[in-house]
Design a protein around this motif. Structure first.
Motif, PDB file in Angstrom:
ATOM      1  N   VAL A 101       0.750  -1.082   0.073  1.00 11.56           N
ATOM      2  CA  VAL A 101       0.073  -0.006  -0.108  1.00 11.56           C
ATOM      3  C   VAL A 101       0.791   1.196  -0.027  1.00 11.56           C
ATOM      4  N   ILE A 102       2.057   1.091   0.937  1.00 13.57           N
ATOM      5  CA  ILE A 102       2.961   2.368   1.019  1.00 13.57           C
ATOM      6  C   ILE A 102       3.554   2.635  -0.225  1.00 13.57           C
ATOM      7  N   THR A 158      -0.160   9.861   5.334  1.00 10.74           N
ATOM      8  CA  THR A 158      -1.429  10.041   4.499  1.00 10.74           C
ATOM      9  C   THR A 158      -2.374   9.006   5.008  1.00 10.74           C
ATOM     10  N   ILE A 159      -3.176   8.866   4.503  1.00 14.23           N
ATOM     11  CA  ILE A 159      -4.189   7.971   4.716  1.00 14.23           C
ATOM     12  C   ILE A 159      -3.675   6.592   4.466  1.00 14.23           C
ATOM     13  N   TYR A 160      -3.014   6.545   3.339  1.00 15.99           N
ATOM     14  CA  TYR A 160      -2.068   5.562   2.777  1.00 15.99           C
ATOM     15  C   TYR A 160      -1.357   4.958   3.744  1.00 15.99           C
ATOM     16  N   HIS A 161      -0.570   5.549   4.095  1.00 14.02           N
ATOM     17  CA  HIS A 161       0.634   5.293   5.192  1.00 14.02           C
ATOM     18  C   HIS A 161      -0.261   4.718   6.419  1.00 14.02           C
ATOM     19  N   GLY A 195      -1.493   1.314   5.566  1.00 15.68           N
ATOM     20  CA  GLY A 195      -0.151   0.687   5.122  1.00 15.68           C
ATOM     21  C   GLY A 195       0.476  -0.005   6.578  1.00 15.68           C
ATOM     22  N   THR A 196       0.581   1.004   7.390  1.00 10.81           N
ATOM     23  CA  THR A 196       1.300   0.749   8.719  1.00 10.81           C
ATOM     24  C   THR A 196       0.392  -0.134   9.475  1.00 10.81           C
ATOM     25  N   ALA A 197      -0.925   0.428   9.594  1.00 14.97           N
ATOM     26  CA  ALA A 197      -1.653  -0.622  10.422  1.00 14.97           C
ATOM     27  C   ALA A 197      -1.668  -2.207   9.891  1.00 14.97           C
ATOM     28  N   LEU A 198      -1.579  -2.467   8.531  1.00 22.66           N
ATOM     29  CA  LEU A 198      -1.480  -3.674   8.415  1.00 22.66           C
ATOM     30  C   LEU A 198      -0.080  -4.414   8.437  1.00 22.66           C
ATOM     31  N   VAL A 199       1.043  -3.336   8.617  1.00 21.67           N
ATOM     32  CA  VAL A 199       2.339  -4.009   8.739  1.00 21.67           C
ATOM     33  C   VAL A 199       2.362  -4.488  10.277  1.00 21.67           C
ATOM     34  N   LEU A 200       1.614  -3.542  11.094  1.00 16.88           N
ATOM     35  CA  LEU A 200       1.867  -3.840  12.756  1.00 16.88           C
ATOM     36  C   LEU A 200       0.806  -5.088  12.888  1.00 16.88           C
ATOM     37  N   LEU A 201      -0.227  -5.140  12.172  1.00 18.81           N
ATOM     38  CA  LEU A 201      -1.247  -6.068  12.496  1.00 18.81           C
ATOM     39  C   LEU A 201      -0.595  -7.414  12.136  1.00 18.81           C
ATOM     40  N   GLY A 202      -0.061  -7.549  10.924  1.00 21.80           N
ATOM     41  CA  GLY A 202       0.686  -8.914  10.553  1.00 21.80           C
ATOM     42  C   GLY A 202       1.743  -9.206  11.644  1.00 21.80           C
ATOM     43  N   SER A 203       2.567  -8.096  11.901  1.00 22.28           N
ATOM     44  CA  SER A 203       3.731  -8.552  12.779  1.00 22.28           C
ATOM     45  C   SER A 203       3.159  -8.829  13.988  1.00 22.28           C
TER      46      SER A 203
END
Length: 315
Positions: free
Chosen positions: A153-154, A286-289, A292-300
């Motif tokens: 996403v990012i 941005t909303i994309y950050h 993207g950050t939420a998905l990265v932190l969720l997965g991790s």
């Protein structure tokens, strides 16, 4: 007599070990900020690396001398073969991996760099399965896919807005994550023999020689004398808070809880980097950050949770 059940019982949760690993991850996340600030003042990648080591190496040498004078019981294990192994592994983790990361930072934002580097626990996991006898756990694959979807996403946003250097920067930072993951496995084996303090001193000092030598070859001594006070300041901060303190904390964590468990505690690193990058560097968020950050932190987080569950149950 030791029973089979007691031999196979899982190790207790080591709060101190996880605390070391967490503190090391957060402090390591500041190095991208200091590097970006130095780049903005005109410093090169090689010079930033050299400044970092000029500050850090004397500290490691002093600590090494103290360990030698104290007569640490593990000093007898420092055979020429063991020293060479520590030098090689330390160079891999503190010079090769760091150089790839710093080089990538010249092309991408600090927060994106941290998120890409944040994927190194996945490589720790795969290297453990492929080369070090760890068991494959398929339930860890979905969290990895979630994390990489966040990076995409990012990456997509950056490709549309600032494509220049994005691909090379991403590949350099990803290469850094891969090298660092392999380093963690090899470092643990060395630290179990000689201890984390001795290993860190030997490895970091060797990496420092390479980094400083590289800068001298490229810029000469005059390259250091012509630096502005602000660049020297960022170098000091990078050496102390982005190198010395986190390296000992991270290695102490690896020695106590292992490479895979240590890598699973890195969740707070990207959060710290993102906050500092937005506040200090003025990078966009941005909303994309956010997505993207939420998905990265969720997965991790899901990945780390599965790792901790496996450690606590022995499965």
């Amino acid at each position: 007599m030791t029973t089979a059940s007691s031999e196979n019982a899982p190790a207790p949760f080591d709060m101190v070990g996880y605390g070391y690993a967490l503190a090391g991850a957060v402090l390591f996340s500041t190095k991208g900020i200091f590097a970006k600030l130095a780049y903005a003042e005109g410093a090169s990648t090689e010079m930033v690396m050299a400044l970092r080591m000029l500050i850090a190496v004397p500290v490691y040498l002093v600590i090494l001398i103290m360990l030698l004078r104290r007569g640490d019981k593990r000093l007898g294990l420092l055979t020429p073969k063991r020293i060479l192994a520590g030098m090689a592994v330390g160079t891999m983790g503190y010079y090769v991996s760091s150089y790839l990361d710093f080089a990538g930072l010249a092309f991408v934002d600090a927060q994106y760099e941290r998120l890409v580097l944040f994927t190194y626990p996945f490589f720790v996991f795969f290297f453990g399965v492929w080369f070090f006898g760890d068991r494959m756990k398929w339930r860890l694959i979905p969290p990895m896919l979630i994390t990489y979807s966040g990076l995409l996403v990012i990456f997509g946003w950056s490709l549309a807005v600032r494509p220049d250097g994005l691909m090379i920067g991403t590949l350099l930072v990803l290469g850094s994550a891969i090298v660092f993951a392999l380093y963690q496995h090899l470092a643990r084996r060395e630290m179990l023999i000689v201890g984390s303090a001795l290993f860190t001193c030997v490895g970091m000092a060797t990496a420092g020689v390479f980094a400083i030598g590289q800068s001298l070859v490229i810029s000469g001594v005059s390259g250091f004398t012509e630096l502005s006070p602000s660049i020297w300041f960022y170098g000091v901060m990078l050496g102390v808070f982005g190198t010395i303190l986190p390296s000992f904390l991270l290695n102490a964590g690896i020695a106590r809880i292992g490479a895979r468990a240590t890598s699973s505690t890195a969740s707070f690193g990207p959060i710290a980097t993102i906050a500092l990058a937005v506040i200090i560097l003025g990078e966009a968020f941005t909303i994309y950050h956010a997505i993207g950050t939420a998905l990265v932190l969720l997965g991790s987080s899901l990945f780390a949770g599965s790792e901790r569950k496996a450690a606590s149950t022995g499965k």
